[in-house]
Design a protein around this motif. Sequence first.
Motif, short mmCIF file in Angstrom:
data_model
loop_
_atom_site.label_atom_id
_atom_site.label_comp_id
_atom_site.label_asym_id
_atom_site.label_seq_id
_atom_site.Cartn_x
_atom_site.Cartn_y
_atom_site.Cartn_z
N TRP A 419 1.25 -1.26 -0.16
CA TRP A 419 0.45 0.06 0.23
C TRP A 419 1.29 1.31 0.29
O TRP A 419 2.01 1.30 0.19
CB TRP A 419 -0.52 0.09 0.62
CG TRP A 419 -0.51 -0.36 2.56
CD1 TRP A 419 0.22 0.57 3.20
CD2 TRP A 419 -0.04 -1.31 3.08
NE1 TRP A 419 0.91 0.38 4.30
CE2 TRP A 419 0.32 -1.09 4.44
CE3 TRP A 419 0.52 -3.00 2.96
CZ2 TRP A 419 1.34 -2.02 5.34
CZ3 TRP A 419 0.23 -3.51 3.45
CH2 TRP A 419 0.54 -3.51 5.13
N LYS A 487 -11.93 -12.67 1.97
CA LYS A 487 -11.96 -10.65 1.85
C LYS A 487 -11.05 -10.39 3.06
O LYS A 487 -10.63 -11.45 3.61
CB LYS A 487 -13.59 -10.80 2.24
CG LYS A 487 -14.59 -11.49 3.82
CD LYS A 487 -15.33 -10.69 4.08
CE LYS A 487 -15.82 -11.05 5.22
NZ LYS A 487 -17.12 -10.57 5.99
N VAL A 489 -8.70 -6.51 4.00
CA VAL A 489 -8.72 -5.66 4.41
C VAL A 489 -7.47 -4.98 5.24
O VAL A 489 -7.86 -5.63 5.61
CB VAL A 489 -10.36 -4.51 5.40
CG1 VAL A 489 -10.44 -5.15 6.54
CG2 VAL A 489 -10.29 -3.21 4.08
N ASN A 503 -15.87 -1.10 4.03
CA ASN A 503 -15.84 -2.11 2.23
C ASN A 503 -14.00 -3.27 2.20
O ASN A 503 -13.45 -2.95 3.02
CB ASN A 503 -14.78 -1.26 1.06
CG ASN A 503 -16.60 -0.65 1.52
OD1 ASN A 503 -16.81 -0.74 1.24
ND2 ASN A 503 -15.57 0.70 1.28
N ARG A 505 -11.69 -6.20 0.41
CA ARG A 505 -11.15 -6.92 -0.97
C ARG A 505 -10.98 -8.23 -1.26
O ARG A 505 -10.63 -8.91 -0.12
CB ARG A 505 -9.88 -6.13 -1.17
CG ARG A 505 -9.53 -6.16 -2.55
CD ARG A 505 -7.41 -5.74 -2.49
NE ARG A 505 -7.06 -5.92 -3.64
CZ ARG A 505 -6.88 -4.94 -4.61
NH1 ARG A 505 -6.68 -3.03 -4.49
NH2 ARG A 505 -6.44 -4.82 -6.22
N TYR A 506 -11.87 -8.12 -2.55
CA TYR A 506 -11.50 -9.63 -2.08
C TYR A 506 -11.10 -10.95 -3.43
O TYR A 506 -10.27 -10.09 -3.94
CB TYR A 506 -12.98 -10.08 -3.15
CG TYR A 506 -14.34 -9.77 -2.16
CD1 TYR A 506 -14.38 -10.93 -0.90
CD2 TYR A 506 -15.14 -8.56 -2.18
CE1 TYR A 506 -15.85 -10.39 -0.11
CE2 TYR A 506 -16.14 -8.03 -1.66
CZ TYR A 506 -16.72 -8.93 -0.01
OH TYR A 506 -17.45 -8.47 0.33
#
Length: 591
Positions: A419, A487, A489, A503, A505-506
Amino acid sequence: EPPDTPKDFSCETQDMKRVTCTWRKEETYLYGKNSPQYTLSKTSSQKMALCKASCSKQCSCSWHIGQQWIWNVTLTVENALGKETATDVFDVKHRMYPTAPFQVWQDCTDTAMTLHWKYKNTEVELFCQTEVVHPDGKVELHNSSVPDSRRVTVRGLRPHTEYTARVRCGAARHFWRWSEWSKRLTTRTKEGTPSGKLDIWREITPVLEGRNVTLFWKQTPSFQANGKIILYEVTWEKIEDGSQPESISISSVYNSTRIFIDNHSYRISVMAKNNVNFSLPSILIISRATDNSRKLLFCSFLGTEELKEGQVNGTDDGIFLTWEPRSIYDSYITDWCNFPGLQPCDLQWKRFGPNISSAVISSAAFVPGVRYKFHIYGSVANRASLLEKKIGYLKELPPRLDPIVRKVDLTYNSVTLSWDSYLTNESEPGFVRGYHIYVSPIQGNCNLKGSKKHILSDESELCKYTIENPEEKRYTVKHLMPNTKYKIVVKAFTGGGETPIVNFRYIDTPYNSNMLYFIFLLVIVPTLVAAICHWKMKWVKEWCCPVIPSPNKSKVLSFKEFKIDSEKVLKINDCLPDMLAMDSNAEAHKL
């Protein structure tokens, strides 16, 4: 009920001409013609009443005394069920109860007040007492030292301050009781010269060929305006060459001003003025601007980090600061902006003694989620030097945004997330302390090795990994299952926690390639070999198990033979050789 002995029975005079006796009214529960009857008379002649009693909440009875000063009176109370009496013996001169003073007025200076009053003339000397109420509610009593004096002077008052006063009097020789208070008089002392000094501070901004100095001032508890401040006088002069000082007058509605000075040392003073005089000057020394000091000023002005900023923590009472004490300074100053995002930012400052190295800075303007900057200066002989910088929050709040994941690298049993660096500018509501990574399969609970369980509000379960280094930008989650959907995050957290997870991320992990290779080797390759072998059976048989020729069946030996014993013998001349090689002369000779 029969009456009781009259309570609180006493007699007194206000003018030495008429005596009034009073007593408490009692309840006998008899009314009309059976209600109690009161009679006040001389004790020596009780059949002759001195006066007619009147009762409401309290009973009283008055009569003229004439020339008689000593009295012995009896009060009789009687109803149908009984009778009681009370007696009072007194000298009228000893029962003086003066009337309240009237027409009270005053003369004032800046620190004293003289009260004047009048009262009705009597044949008894009076002395009076004055009550003065200060603005903070403190009450002072002042007695007149001279009998029959109709004034008193109260000293030690504060200039330009409102006081409330009233007066009462009593007999000077045979004191009986105080008179009622006069009406209250509210007055204000006159203005005086301001006492103490203003607390002043500065903000220096480097500009072309000099510096802009913004001066601030405020009144401290030790400063007394002693009147209405009408202006502030600001004066500055060079220290080196003793040039003519410059000055400006600032309206009392302002508490700051900006002046321009060059790079020399300057002495700056600020004085407050009321209608009487100036206060003592407050002094600041601005040192000469050296190359290093200009560099520090520019760094501070541009926001670059010449001095490293230390992080400080908020408490219930404010923001807690500490600094390293230095013995060379006679005081310390810390300044900050109440509203960092505004211009002007409402600069504030606070001074501390030489033995103090920590403080809690509090302000009604401090709010959670706002970063405040503090500069700590050491001061000696009115010269201040920047020592430390601090940044902190009254209370940290969760980050506004989640880190942006730019890259996801998948294997069959792991995922590596990368990130962007998280922005840590002044607008952030807290210091980023690290990151949390949450992972969970779409179906079933998460039990990954090395993680901790995290339960969401909907009671779903996640695996949680904690990264405590805010500079980290990459993390690998291991021990995933192949061919499984997850999933995931990434959340940044501060001292105020993190925002709720919204939310995900998959990701889908691939098959295990090592397992496929193993299956290929174990099944596919043998099957393929078997098929080839079956298809080329004859070739394989000839290649793997060739027929060994028998010399006896060779055509080479199909010549007409002669036999030596049982074996055929080949004659050289019966052959046509391809090549002839001679091993050695000896061997050839033998042959």
